[in-house]
Design an enzyme around this catalytic site. Sequence first.
Site, PDB file in Angstrom:
ATOM      1  N   ASP A 160       6.328 -12.590   6.967  1.00  0.00           N
ATOM      2  CA  ASP A 160       5.892 -11.542   6.184  1.00  0.00           C
ATOM      3  C   ASP A 160       6.007 -11.995   4.586  1.00  0.00           C
ATOM      4  O   ASP A 160       6.741 -12.836   4.375  1.00  0.00           O
ATOM      5  CB  ASP A 160       6.997 -10.315   6.348  1.00  0.00           C
ATOM      6  CG  ASP A 160       6.619  -9.244   5.679  1.00  0.00           C
ATOM      7  OD1 ASP A 160       6.151  -9.120   4.513  1.00  0.00           O
ATOM      8  OD2 ASP A 160       7.097  -8.337   6.256  1.00  0.00           O
ATOM      9  N   SER A 173       8.604  -0.994   4.109  1.00  0.00           N
ATOM     10  CA  SER A 173       7.758  -1.734   3.136  1.00  0.00           C
ATOM     11  C   SER A 173       7.811  -1.123   1.695  1.00  0.00           C
ATOM     12  O   SER A 173       8.989  -1.028   0.961  1.00  0.00           O
ATOM     13  CB  SER A 173       6.322  -1.314   3.804  1.00  0.00           C
ATOM     14  OG  SER A 173       5.298  -2.225   2.885  1.00  0.00           O
ATOM     15  N   HIS A 190       4.240  -8.415   8.695  1.00  0.00           N
ATOM     16  CA  HIS A 190       4.473  -7.330   7.922  1.00  0.00           C
ATOM     17  C   HIS A 190       4.566  -6.055   8.879  1.00  0.00           C
ATOM     18  O   HIS A 190       3.398  -5.819   9.830  1.00  0.00           O
ATOM     19  CB  HIS A 190       3.816  -7.119   6.746  1.00  0.00           C
ATOM     20  CG  HIS A 190       4.093  -5.880   5.817  1.00  0.00           C
ATOM     21  ND1 HIS A 190       5.583  -6.076   5.196  1.00  0.00           N
ATOM     22  CD2 HIS A 190       3.699  -4.727   5.695  1.00  0.00           C
ATOM     23  CE1 HIS A 190       5.571  -5.047   4.561  1.00  0.00           C
ATOM     24  NE2 HIS A 190       4.535  -4.208   4.651  1.00  0.00           N
TER      25      HIS A 190
END
Length: 306
Positions: free
Chosen positions: A248, A152, A278
């Site tokens: 995502d 991320s 995600h």
Amino acid sequence: MKLSEVNPELRRAYWFMRTTPASSPALLRLLQRLPLQIPDGRAPAGMTLEKVRFGNAGGVRVYTPAGGGSGAALLWIHGGGFVMGSAAQDDRACFATAQELGVVVVSAEYRLAPEHPFPLPLDDCLDAWDWLQENAAAHGIDPERVAVGGQSAGGGLAAALVQRIHDERGTQPVAQWLFCPMLDDRTAANRELDAVRHILWNNRSNRTGWSAYLGTAGASEVPDHAVPSRRPDLTGLPPAWIGTGDIDLFHDENKAYAERLTADGVPTTFDVVPGGPHAFESLGAEAEVSVAYLGRAHRWLRERLG
């Protein structure tokens, strides 16, 4: 976005976790004021966890496999949208990677925005890289067999760090290993994406994170190394593995970055999981689809590290 769009194997993991505190600036500020206390993960038999303090951010956590490892290493950077998290949150994943690949994993602490905006978090990651290079021999590491990875925002910082090392350092990483990386602030500036309501990390949260890090999202110009996708020339960067789910928020920017890396001559693998929200490999780590995905990722990194 409906839960029915999530891969059936992953739905339970997201049943109660639809978004993050970053979607509420007031809640985020409250959480940032609270002391972050994450207990150290328990080391598997024969493995060790060492906490080394230096610099402004707190240093690194070093995960060493039984027997000391193969001489290769991974510098890992945690996620949290630039505004949350700490290296300790990834103890389990770092132990698993060190054990599975037989490599030393060094997990970097970095200061969080908005109190510490760009370039400070990236400076902290570069300090971790320099520490690893300078202390490689003491940990049985070949400094020329080190990869950089993250998830991320950590994946975005990893991509930016690789670019900065390319421009400013001698020894280069052998690979970049990027899980659902946060690569492009222009996604956050696209208000049309707000209506999609992506699971776990939506575009409102994304705008909060990028605005905290850069001051704004989608500005006409950004500093060098601030936004990986804004770098005009990707030639000469190390081989890349980029993984994400197709639902995502970052899927499209991840795909675009993978395509640009390939076009600029960088060997790149882009691994997409249908119905993957995600960070599904963390929240749904026990699901078969996550196990298979991580298996592919580990095989790729093992080949790069030798």
